[in-house]
Design a protein around this motif. Structure first.
Motif, PDB file in Angstrom:
ATOM      1  N   ALA A   1     -33.788   2.755 117.978  1.00 57.45           N
ATOM      2  CA  ALA A   1     -32.478   2.844 117.339  1.00 57.45           C
ATOM      3  C   ALA A   1     -32.641   3.033 115.837  1.00 57.45           C
ATOM      4  CB  ALA A   1     -31.678   1.573 117.622  1.00 57.45           C
ATOM      5  N   ALA A   2     -31.550   3.392 115.200  1.00 56.24           N
ATOM      6  CA  ALA A   2     -31.529   3.526 113.742  1.00 56.24           C
ATOM      7  C   ALA A   2     -30.210   2.962 113.231  1.00 56.24           C
ATOM      8  CB  ALA A   2     -31.677   4.976 113.335  1.00 56.24           C
ATOM      9  N   THR A   3     -30.266   2.341 112.068  1.00 56.39           N
ATOM     10  CA  THR A   3     -29.074   1.797 111.432  1.00 56.39           C
ATOM     11  C   THR A   3     -28.989   2.374 110.033  1.00 56.39           C
ATOM     12  OG1 THR A   3     -29.322  -0.273 112.666  1.00 56.39           O
ATOM     13  CG2 THR A   3     -27.885  -0.321 110.754  1.00 56.39           C
ATOM     14  N   ALA A   4     -27.803   2.902 109.683  1.00 56.41           N
ATOM     15  CA  ALA A   4     -27.589   3.487 108.364  1.00 56.41           C
ATOM     16  C   ALA A   4     -26.851   2.486 107.482  1.00 56.41           C
ATOM     17  CB  ALA A   4     -26.796   4.778 108.487  1.00 56.41           C
ATOM     18  N   TYR A   5     -27.327   2.352 106.243  1.00 54.84           N
ATOM     19  CA  TYR A   5     -26.726   1.458 105.271  1.00 54.84           C
ATOM     20  C   TYR A   5     -26.252   2.305 104.083  1.00 54.84           C
ATOM     21  CZ  TYR A   5     -29.136  -2.063 107.993  1.00 54.84           C
ATOM     22  OH  TYR A   5     -29.578  -2.859 109.030  1.00 54.84           O
TER      23      TYR A   5
ATOM     24  N   VAL B   1     -31.632   4.675 105.861  1.00 52.56           N
ATOM     25  CA  VAL B   1     -31.655   4.600 107.326  1.00 52.56           C
ATOM     26  C   VAL B   1     -32.893   3.813 107.740  1.00 52.56           C
ATOM     27  CG1 VAL B   1     -31.740   5.901 109.485  1.00 52.56           C
ATOM     28  CG2 VAL B   1     -30.447   6.802 107.534  1.00 52.56           C
TER      29      VAL B   1
ATOM     30  N   SER C   1     -35.163   2.504 110.874  1.00 51.57           N
ATOM     31  CA  SER C   1     -35.443   2.683 112.298  1.00 51.57           C
ATOM     32  C   SER C   1     -36.011   1.386 112.840  1.00 51.57           C
ATOM     33  CB  SER C   1     -36.390   3.852 112.552  1.00 51.57           C
ATOM     34  OG  SER C   1     -37.650   3.587 112.019  1.00 51.57           O
ATOM     35  N   ILE C   2     -35.448   0.986 113.972  1.00 55.43           N
ATOM     36  CA  ILE C   2     -35.810  -0.269 114.622  1.00 55.43           C
ATOM     37  C   ILE C   2     -35.979   0.043 116.102  1.00 55.43           C
ATOM     38  CG2 ILE C   2     -35.063  -2.629 115.094  1.00 55.43           C
ATOM     39  CD1 ILE C   2     -33.192  -2.241 112.576  1.00 55.43           C
TER      40      ILE C   2
ATOM     41  N   THR D   1     -30.974  -7.113 108.814  1.00 60.48           N
ATOM     42  CA  THR D   1     -31.115  -6.005 109.756  1.00 60.48           C
ATOM     43  C   THR D   1     -31.174  -6.597 111.160  1.00 60.48           C
ATOM     44  OG1 THR D   1     -33.530  -6.032 109.589  1.00 60.48           O
ATOM     45  CG2 THR D   1     -32.356  -4.583 108.068  1.00 60.48           C
ATOM     46  N   PRO D   2     -30.883  -5.819 112.202  1.00 61.54           N
ATOM     47  CA  PRO D   2     -30.879  -6.365 113.558  1.00 61.54           C
ATOM     48  C   PRO D   2     -32.228  -6.906 114.033  1.00 61.54           C
ATOM     49  CG  PRO D   2     -29.808  -4.218 113.503  1.00 61.54           C
ATOM     50  CD  PRO D   2     -30.419  -4.437 112.169  1.00 61.54           C
TER      51      PRO D   2
ATOM     52  N   SER E   1     -36.534  -9.428 108.804  1.00 56.74           N
ATOM     53  CA  SER E   1     -35.288  -8.707 109.094  1.00 56.74           C
ATOM     54  C   SER E   1     -34.275  -8.757 107.956  1.00 56.74           C
ATOM     55  CB  SER E   1     -34.657  -9.224 110.389  1.00 56.74           C
ATOM     56  OG  SER E   1     -35.571  -9.115 111.452  1.00 56.74           O
TER      57      SER E   1
ATOM     58  N   VAL F   1     -37.762  -3.938 110.630  1.00 60.46           N
ATOM     59  CA  VAL F   1     -37.650  -2.495 110.452  1.00 60.46           C
ATOM     60  C   VAL F   1     -39.041  -1.863 110.530  1.00 60.46           C
ATOM     61  CG1 VAL F   1     -37.010  -0.693 108.790  1.00 60.46           C
ATOM     62  CG2 VAL F   1     -35.556  -2.714 109.080  1.00 60.46           C
TER      63      VAL F   1
END
Length: 144
Positions: free
Chosen positions: A136-140, A130, A132-133, A115-116, A97, A119
């Motif tokens: 969900a998706a997290t943008a950096y 971006v 994807s997890i 990351t949460p 992560s 990935v």
């Protein structure tokens, strides 16, 4: 070149010429191997390869970068997901992560952030990465 035989047209392939082979991972003998190539992506003239190990060990998993017929570097990361930008930037999210931007010349981490969760895929745009997890998706955001 095509040849005809018994009413069927078939293509005859010229002999294969080896232009250069680059060993990017060792001990990937066959279908029972715990090691596999997860992704191949390009960053300019550099090709980045993600190497996964089903045993979840860092000793064989990581990111390899090759240019032409030369292995430039191998960076040990735990089962990374790899993506590259059109500008030649290399990103890897490891299974523990952590998202890394790797120096294309050396493989060293330029920056990293947690990351949460592990990935599954990375997508790189001009201004962000971006991850994807799950669902969900997290943008950096990317700095120039």
């Amino acid at each position: 070149m095509f040849t005809a035989g018994r009413g069927v047209l078939s293509r005859q392939h010229p002999p294969l010429v080896r232009r250069g082979a680059v060993p990017v991972a060792a001990n990937i003998p066959g279908p029972d191997s715990p090691t596999e190539i997860s992704v191949v992506t390009s960053a300019g003239a550099m090709v980045a390869v993600g190497v996964h190990d089903a045993r979840l060990t860092e000793c064989v998993s990581g990111v390899a970068a090759a240019e032409g017929a030369t292995l430039r570097w191998f960076r040990r990361l735990l089962n990374p997901v790899v993506a590259t930008s059109q500008a030649g930037r290399i990103f890897a999210a490891s299974y523990d992560s952590v998202l890394h931007e790797l120096d294309p010349a050396t493989g060293r981490t330029l920056w990293s952030m947690p990351t949460p969760a592990p990935v599954e895929t990375l997508s790189v745009g001009a201004t962000m990465v971006v991850a994807s997890i799950g669902f969900a998706a997290t943008a950096y955001p990317l700095l120039p």
